[in-house]
Design a protein around this motif. Sequence first.
Motif, PDB file in Angstrom:
ATOM      1  N   ARG A   1       3.808   2.928 -14.118  1.00 46.43           N
ATOM      2  CA  ARG A   1       2.483   3.463 -13.796  1.00 46.43           C
ATOM      3  C   ARG A   1       1.706   2.332 -13.173  1.00 46.43           C
ATOM      4  NH1 ARG A   1       1.162   8.459 -13.130  1.00 46.43           N
ATOM      5  NH2 ARG A   1      -1.071   8.687 -13.107  1.00 46.43           N
TER       6      ARG A   1
ATOM      7  N   ILE B   1      -4.759  -2.028 -14.264  1.00 39.53           N
ATOM      8  CA  ILE B   1      -5.936  -2.027 -15.121  1.00 39.53           C
ATOM      9  C   ILE B   1      -5.738  -2.921 -16.346  1.00 39.53           C
ATOM     10  CG2 ILE B   1      -7.362  -0.564 -16.619  1.00 39.53           C
ATOM     11  CD1 ILE B   1      -6.864   1.637 -14.468  1.00 39.53           C
TER      12      ILE B   1
ATOM     13  N   GLU C   1      -5.329  10.251  -6.990  1.00 41.36           N
ATOM     14  CA  GLU C   1      -4.645   9.713  -8.156  1.00 41.36           C
ATOM     15  C   GLU C   1      -5.598   9.414  -9.293  1.00 41.36           C
ATOM     16  OE1 GLU C   1      -0.894   6.882  -8.914  1.00 41.36           O
ATOM     17  OE2 GLU C   1      -1.921   6.837  -7.015  1.00 41.36           O
TER      18      GLU C   1
ATOM     19  N   VAL D   1      -5.448   7.995 -13.356  1.00 41.61           N
ATOM     20  CA  VAL D   1      -4.508   7.374 -14.296  1.00 41.61           C
ATOM     21  C   VAL D   1      -4.435   8.224 -15.567  1.00 41.61           C
ATOM     22  CG1 VAL D   1      -3.960   5.317 -15.570  1.00 41.61           C
ATOM     23  CG2 VAL D   1      -5.090   5.145 -13.372  1.00 41.61           C
TER      24      VAL D   1
ATOM     25  N   PRO E   1      -1.161   4.389   5.284  1.00 41.94           N
ATOM     26  CA  PRO E   1       0.040   4.391   4.446  1.00 41.94           C
ATOM     27  C   PRO E   1       0.515   5.788   4.056  1.00 41.94           C
ATOM     28  CG  PRO E   1      -1.731   3.071   3.487  1.00 41.94           C
ATOM     29  CD  PRO E   1      -2.310   3.826   4.614  1.00 41.94           C
TER      30      PRO E   1
ATOM     31  N   ILE F   1      -1.004   1.919 -11.311  1.00 37.49           N
ATOM     32  CA  ILE F   1      -2.469   1.736 -11.401  1.00 37.49           C
ATOM     33  C   ILE F   1      -2.849   1.312 -12.814  1.00 37.49           C
ATOM     34  CG2 ILE F   1      -4.681   2.931 -11.301  1.00 37.49           C
ATOM     35  CD1 ILE F   1      -3.737   4.394  -8.927  1.00 37.49           C
ATOM     36  N   ALA F   2      -2.217   1.971 -13.792  1.00 34.65           N
ATOM     37  CA  ALA F   2      -2.483   1.610 -15.179  1.00 34.65           C
ATOM     38  C   ALA F   2      -2.123   0.155 -15.424  1.00 34.65           C
ATOM     39  CB  ALA F   2      -1.711   2.519 -16.113  1.00 34.65           C
TER      40      ALA F   2
ATOM     41  N   MET G   1       2.351   2.733   9.413  1.00 37.16           N
ATOM     42  CA  MET G   1       2.279   2.570   7.958  1.00 37.16           C
ATOM     43  C   MET G   1       1.311   1.466   7.547  1.00 37.16           C
ATOM     44  SD  MET G   1       3.967   4.668   6.119  1.00 37.16           S
ATOM     45  CE  MET G   1       3.568   5.962   7.227  1.00 37.16           C
TER      46      MET G   1
ATOM     47  N   ARG H   1       0.815  -1.207   0.000  1.00 35.47           N
ATOM     48  CA  ARG H   1       0.000   0.000   0.000  1.00 35.47           C
ATOM     49  C   ARG H   1       0.857   1.269   0.000  1.00 35.47           C
ATOM     50  NH1 ARG H   1      -3.361  -0.306   5.151  1.00 35.47           N
ATOM     51  NH2 ARG H   1      -4.513   1.457   4.314  1.00 35.47           N
TER      52      ARG H   1
END
Lengths: 401, 265, 348, 296
Positions: free
Chosen positions: C207, C213, D294, D296, D284, C209-210, D280, C122
């Motif tokens: 990247r 996906i 965030e 993308v 986090p 997160i990308a 943590m 995380r």
Amino acid sequence: MNVIARSGLLIVALVVLLVLSAPAAKAEVGVTDDKILFGSFQDMSGPGAYLGKMCSLVLAAWKRWVNEDLGGIHGRKVDVVIEDNKYDPVLTKTAFTKLVDQHKVFALTAVYGSTPCQAIIEDIDKAKIPVFATAATTQTMFDPPRRYLFHYACSDQDNSIMMVDYIINDLKTKDPKIGICYQDDEWGKDALSGVELAGKKYGLAHTAAPYKRGEKNLNPQVMKLKAAGVTHCFFAGYAPVYAALLTEANKVGWKPIFFGDYVTVDPKTFMAGDLANGHFHFFNLGLRSEGVPGWKKMEEIFTKGGATEALDWPLAPLMWTPLLMLTKAMQDIGKDLTREKLIDTLQSYKDFDTAGLGKIEFGPNLRKGSHVYRVLQCDAAKKEFKPLTDWREPSLVWGKR
Amino acid sequence: MLRINNLEVVYNDIILVLRGISLEAPEAAIIAFLGSNGAGKSTTLRAISGLLPYEDGEITKGTIEYRGEAVHTFDPQRIVGLGITQVPEGRRVFAELTVEENIRVGAHTRRDGKEEFRRDYDRVLAYFPALSRRLRVQAGFVSGGEQQMLAIARAFMARPSLMMLDEPSLGLAPLLVTEIFDIIRKINAEERVSVLLVEQNALMALAIAEYGYIMENGKIVLDGPSHKLMENEDVKEFYLGMKSDKERKSFAEVKHYKRRKRWLS
Amino acid sequence: MAVTRFCVRTYRQDLRILSSPAAKIGLILFLLVLLTLPLWARKYLVFVACISGVSVIGALGLNILTGMTGLISLGHAAFMGLGAYTAAILSAKAGWPMVPCLLSGAVMSAVMGAIVGVPTLRLKGLYLVVTTLAFQFIVQHVIYHWESLTQSDKGIKLATPAFLGLEFGSYDSFYYVILFCAVLVAVLTKNLAMSRTGRALVAVRDRDIAAEIIGVNLAKYKILAFVVSSFVAGLSGALYAYLLGLIAPDHFTFNQSILYVAMIIVGGMGTVLGSVLGAVFMVLLPEVISAVSGPLASAYPTLAPRIGGISVVVYGLVIILFLLFEPEGLFGIWIRLKRYFKTWPYTY
Amino acid sequence: MALQILLQLIVTGLAWGSVYALIALGFVLIFKATDIFNFAQPELMMLGAYLSFTLITALKLPFLPAFLVTLVLMTVISSLLEMMVIRPLVGEPVLAVIMVTLGLANVIRGMTGLIWGYEELQFPKPFSAQPIMLFGAAINQAEIFTILATALLLVVFFIFFKYSRAGLSMRATAEDTSTAFLMGINVKRVFTASWAIASVVATIAGVLLATFTYLEPIMGHAGLKALPALILGGMDSVVGAILGGLIIGVAENLAGFYLEQYLGGGINEITAYVIVLIVMMVRPYGLFGTKEIERV
């Protein structure tokens, strides 16, 4: 710009090649017709850099004295190669290999530091190279004795036994509460074991408060000792930390009698000001303030050799006395100098004359150079340490504990 | 007011992005600046804002003049001070600042006192009533439409005389787009702010603009008053998505267009 | 400016480890030099080569985690320490032979890597950096204070390494063990980098997160990176322990961790060759500095106390200047040199 | 007695925690504005302490003028460092920048050793050494000043970032440099200013730390405790940095007393890291840090 960076790198690479390939072949290890080569590693930029500076100065003064005042030893000049080990065990190992293999030194001298020395202890045996002498505080340096490794420093085990002796026999304190604040490594544990041994002998308990090397906040340690009602506290560690201990103890209103080990016999102890006054220290060396001939001679040699700074350092004889003995041994051996002969000669001296600098003595099976100590008292006003007792041994003699 | 002469921009010392473009934005007018992805519209705006030196870009030829003064060597903050602001592509609101703080940041270059600031602040909230309800919210958490409004509001706070908007319709629902374009027109009319509108949504842009430029591959290929552009066959076909005979366009025809485009310029 | 590889026409070509015959010849010559090193070099040089080799392995390990996957770690020395202590304890107390010791050191470290990897899933950026730092200090503390097992400051003395009846007690002979491991790890890392897994790791770096996906299982690959990286680190630590013959807690400090990060940065992040070059460079740098400062200190002893400071300054300056003028690291220089000679006499 | 010990441990812990807090604050200030993690921050602290030491002992200036002159000197030095060393690297990978600041730390540490030597030096004490009793806990005057200075800086920076134009522009720059340009913010000046402000905070921390300990070229090691403080509070939170520092200071002092016999000496040294590990797992991004929004 990149051109600069690139050509810089090229130069670096070339230097590496040159250095690594430079021939250093010699017929006999470290001893030639006109030179005896010694090696030493010193911490020049790490946590022990202050000691490194002092030792380098002392070594420089020694070199000048032997080569110019004594005119060399049987026609040979001495030289010392110093490697920077940054007090780091790996770099020490590197430095050792380099000294032995690349510089091909005759012997090592004036080295210190428990962790660094520990890292090469096996290599010394393998290389059969005399190390005269280490000022490392760990007991493993002299116990079990190793032929090539000589140790000349106080043993904190001796010191802490002497503390209990002194409390019971000289101060005649009834029912003292003993405490010990120590740097949490081999050095401090050595002191702790002394307190334990003496405690067993006299039937006393003790409170231990270790601190980590580099720690400056001694509040938890002081509170622990205070809460246990400690009346007599031994300290094993560096002088500035000792000063911090005194200050912190004063802050929280805890006022025991302190006993500092030999490393606290240092001007830095006076950083605590008046708080250092009247407390006790254990020391195996002669003091400059006593004006003994040994110190007078040191003053003369050090001044000529540009090492005046080292004169303010009460521990200077710890480095200097072995060098005196080494010089004498090489003179006594004569032209045919070998490592084995050097060792035999060094361990044969009984009652080597240091002219008041403190006793130094080794034996065929004895690698621990100091056996007798004095109790000193700190005089903060004069910034001096004054001997209270004559030279004495701990009640539990080393080797028979 | 703003005049670009034969501007040439090179990125990373090798990539020629603008191949000598010229355009003009008069006082209090809305100018549409159209073109497909990668045509060089955003680069033109960045060049005007003075951002190129910070992105490895360089103006190798040509000038940008603002009210007769050559400004293409100025620092970004000096350009904002002159009254040229930009609403960047993708809104780029400061997500971790609140909406109110975002608006305040917009007025960074202003040195005309608290009252003036207050007046503009109220005025901008009047243009964007949606924002006044969300002043204390972190800008990252408001909706896309609100973020676009915030970005425009933020740019407005610098009291610009020329506002450059980089694709304000990007990623927004058609209804919202209409709303935002209305506000842009309103600001233009009421505050007499010139607007340089970069868009892919050519229909909307040309609807509110007086004059339009069309850009392809780093060159202006066509320009003219909006109504004229809207009648141009090629524009209709390729930007407005309309074709007179209602047939699907084919790749071959695109090629054909490109050939003619060369002739056009 | 990104380092661009040379044109390749087929995937086969792209997947090849050696891209040209010249590279093949160069590599063979280089290997020859490496193989014969103990025959002609002096012991000290061999020792430095051994240290370089261990560092190369360590740097390759960190490169998998930091360079390829983008997870920055300041706790690399702790993983090496785990490997080293596992090997040392098994060798000294259980009397295990060398190969099982080396492997269990690596496995032990890999297991810890998995354990550390899970909570860090995380964490991002500097939060991860400091968490690995925390791991570093905690491991150091445990090694120091679990005296019954680690003997604290006294350190553990290892048995002379032996394999198939051959003893590898001297630097000269142990050099080959290190060389073998280093080449093996380098080839495997290179392979990993070009495999599907390697590309997934890079996707996570660029990247995350990308990447998730498009179907990269983030958790799996992040933990995998930790495991592989710490396995290699553990191996390097275990080799280190055998090389030194005696290990103490001070061998695996925070400074060591930083040194490894410096290696992969100076070498060029994310590339195998870069890690190798960087490791060798960072090992040799102090050698060069002391080659200059040592004689100086011996010749002018009054200068000696100052020289330590100078060497620290020079060390820092080299890193700064390097990154200012060559952010791509040694690998970038290498590529440019290669391109220069390849396209000579034309500059473009 | 037990309660009094606890109180004493907390009070001293607060004083040390304040030092960590101030170092962490320096980290936050630079990070907030420039997104750069300056590992040389503890060395700046040390440099500040050494400079004012020299001004006091060699130039015989009284404490306060010497301190002020140091602040000016440090501002100049750190601005120059930023312009010469850090600015060319803006936009390079995080790790490269981190490494450069580590290199910078080396250079400063080496220089300090070179100029002032490796000996521990006693800082001329500006405050009386007589401890003061506070609800039955003893505290040095230097420690009181440290706690007060930290509290004051906390308030000052909170107001600065929340309400001032400069503070706001620093926050905006931290978040999105190129958009900050579009707002007419002088980004270069913001970068330099953040280093200058951080060096001021560092100097305050260094001088105060020196007044209740001593000077040595490795005093920057206190910075290793500031890191967990920083992470605990959240990298970009001024309040977090300070609270994180105080929490770490108190916790390690308590652990040093109560847990030492179970977990070994030096447990206080790693308390900070244990706490960070635990926090943590739960949060986090620290106790007060902003969760990155965030897309993308």
